[in-house]
Scaffold this motif. Sequence first.
Motif, PDB file in Angstrom:
ATOM      1  N   GLY A 131     -11.692 -13.083 -11.274  1.00  0.00           N
ATOM      2  CA  GLY A 131     -11.440 -13.248  -9.945  1.00  0.00           C
ATOM      3  C   GLY A 131     -12.555 -13.238  -9.114  1.00  0.00           C
ATOM      4  O   GLY A 131     -12.657 -13.495  -7.718  1.00  0.00           O
ATOM      5  N   THR A 132     -14.061 -13.319  -9.717  1.00  0.00           N
ATOM      6  CA  THR A 132     -15.228 -13.168  -9.102  1.00  0.00           C
ATOM      7  C   THR A 132     -15.882 -14.524  -9.369  1.00  0.00           C
ATOM      8  O   THR A 132     -16.017 -14.855 -10.875  1.00  0.00           O
ATOM      9  CB  THR A 132     -16.181 -12.290  -9.335  1.00  0.00           C
ATOM     10  OG1 THR A 132     -15.408 -11.024  -8.995  1.00  0.00           O
ATOM     11  CG2 THR A 132     -17.439 -12.259  -8.754  1.00  0.00           C
ATOM     12  N   VAL A 133     -16.404 -15.647  -8.770  1.00  0.00           N
ATOM     13  CA  VAL A 133     -17.380 -16.537  -8.959  1.00  0.00           C
ATOM     14  C   VAL A 133     -18.628 -16.236  -9.783  1.00  0.00           C
ATOM     15  O   VAL A 133     -19.386 -15.522  -9.323  1.00  0.00           O
ATOM     16  CB  VAL A 133     -17.567 -17.537  -7.636  1.00  0.00           C
ATOM     17  CG1 VAL A 133     -18.396 -18.744  -8.256  1.00  0.00           C
ATOM     18  CG2 VAL A 133     -16.304 -17.848  -7.091  1.00  0.00           C
ATOM     19  N   VAL A 134     -18.958 -16.595 -10.745  1.00  0.00           N
ATOM     20  CA  VAL A 134     -20.205 -16.529 -11.613  1.00  0.00           C
ATOM     21  C   VAL A 134     -21.038 -17.670 -11.663  1.00  0.00           C
ATOM     22  O   VAL A 134     -20.533 -18.825 -12.179  1.00  0.00           O
ATOM     23  CB  VAL A 134     -19.684 -15.845 -13.101  1.00  0.00           C
ATOM     24  CG1 VAL A 134     -20.955 -15.597 -13.918  1.00  0.00           C
ATOM     25  CG2 VAL A 134     -18.808 -14.693 -13.330  1.00  0.00           C
ATOM     26  N   SER A 135     -22.110 -17.675 -11.147  1.00  0.00           N
ATOM     27  CA  SER A 135     -22.930 -18.641 -11.305  1.00  0.00           C
ATOM     28  C   SER A 135     -23.538 -19.182 -12.317  1.00  0.00           C
ATOM     29  O   SER A 135     -23.661 -18.407 -13.439  1.00  0.00           O
ATOM     30  CB  SER A 135     -24.162 -18.231 -10.035  1.00  0.00           C
ATOM     31  OG  SER A 135     -25.144 -17.442 -10.903  1.00  0.00           O
ATOM     32  N   ARG A 136     -24.259 -20.531 -12.595  1.00  0.00           N
ATOM     33  CA  ARG A 136     -24.594 -20.673 -13.631  1.00  0.00           C
ATOM     34  C   ARG A 136     -26.096 -19.964 -14.070  1.00  0.00           C
ATOM     35  O   ARG A 136     -26.475 -19.692 -15.172  1.00  0.00           O
ATOM     36  CB  ARG A 136     -25.018 -22.249 -13.634  1.00  0.00           C
ATOM     37  CG  ARG A 136     -23.876 -23.155 -14.082  1.00  0.00           C
ATOM     38  CD  ARG A 136     -24.204 -24.768 -13.875  1.00  0.00           C
ATOM     39  NE  ARG A 136     -23.222 -25.592 -14.453  1.00  0.00           N
ATOM     40  CZ  ARG A 136     -22.227 -26.053 -13.348  1.00  0.00           C
ATOM     41  NH1 ARG A 136     -22.445 -25.533 -11.891  1.00  0.00           N
ATOM     42  NH2 ARG A 136     -21.322 -26.661 -13.802  1.00  0.00           N
ATOM     43  N   ASP A 137     -26.638 -19.602 -13.072  1.00  0.00           N
ATOM     44  CA  ASP A 137     -27.919 -18.645 -13.139  1.00  0.00           C
ATOM     45  C   ASP A 137     -27.528 -17.358 -13.775  1.00  0.00           C
ATOM     46  O   ASP A 137     -28.215 -17.067 -14.569  1.00  0.00           O
ATOM     47  CB  ASP A 137     -28.493 -18.607 -11.580  1.00  0.00           C
ATOM     48  CG  ASP A 137     -29.868 -18.692 -11.537  1.00  0.00           C
ATOM     49  OD1 ASP A 137     -30.498 -19.584 -12.616  1.00  0.00           O
ATOM     50  OD2 ASP A 137     -30.509 -18.211 -10.670  1.00  0.00           O
ATOM     51  N   ASP A 138     -26.640 -16.836 -13.295  1.00  0.00           N
ATOM     52  CA  ASP A 138     -25.992 -15.426 -13.876  1.00  0.00           C
ATOM     53  C   ASP A 138     -25.739 -15.661 -15.474  1.00  0.00           C
ATOM     54  O   ASP A 138     -26.100 -14.681 -16.317  1.00  0.00           O
ATOM     55  CB  ASP A 138     -24.781 -15.134 -13.337  1.00  0.00           C
ATOM     56  CG  ASP A 138     -24.447 -13.763 -13.675  1.00  0.00           C
ATOM     57  OD1 ASP A 138     -25.326 -13.016 -14.500  1.00  0.00           O
ATOM     58  OD2 ASP A 138     -23.266 -13.194 -13.327  1.00  0.00           O
TER      59      ASP A 138
END
Length: 231
Positions: free
Chosen positions: A172-179
């Motif tokens: 349910g949380t957007v996870v960035s490519r950076d992360d």
Amino acid sequence: MATGSTILMISCDLALVEQIETHMEANGFKTVTLDSGEDPQSWIGENSPATVIVDATMPGMNGFFVCREIRKKYDGPILFLNGESDDLDELLAFETGADDYIARPLHPRIMAARINALLKRNRAAGQPSTDPVAIGDLIVDPARREAYLKDSPLRLTTTQFDLLWHLANHTGTVVSRDDLNRVLYKTDYNGIDRSIDVYISRIRRKLGDDPTEPIYLKTVRGVGYIFTAPN
């Protein structure tokens, strides 16, 4: 590492600094302020603050550049404060490493609440769970490093499991490519490498996800991915 009880504010808004200082001291935190002429990276390296607030309205300072430079060596929460509400600025702030974005005008109590929420999430992230996560027909078990879909093993590689666990653990949380890049390679995303996209594609295949209309693993264009529970 973010291990201290100090909040670093990179800002010249003295009124805001004083108000945040008052609110956060009541919660046991000390507030330190740097201006645009001081080097935040050196201070952060020596003091490991609990969180960093970058005020992009400071004259003579590019807040996005500062945020990106801080993120290179700091894994704690960063709050980006901007002078206006702008979708492109907000997206850029997240892409350069911010964990939250607040636009002026703002209420200091709201900002203090957002800081507390960041700190709470960061403390939780520092205590990885070993309990299985169940999302729909999918079960991801970090202790056994196994994943099952409708009771059938997915037979994931080590890298695929690490990505799936991180995404499922943030459902349910957007996870960035950076992360995701930091999870796999311990470094920031360079904007070119597409290996994570390849891993995601292979995970989708094993989940039976249609890449054009995925059920579990959805792409958030320009940001990263979000893991969702099926309806």
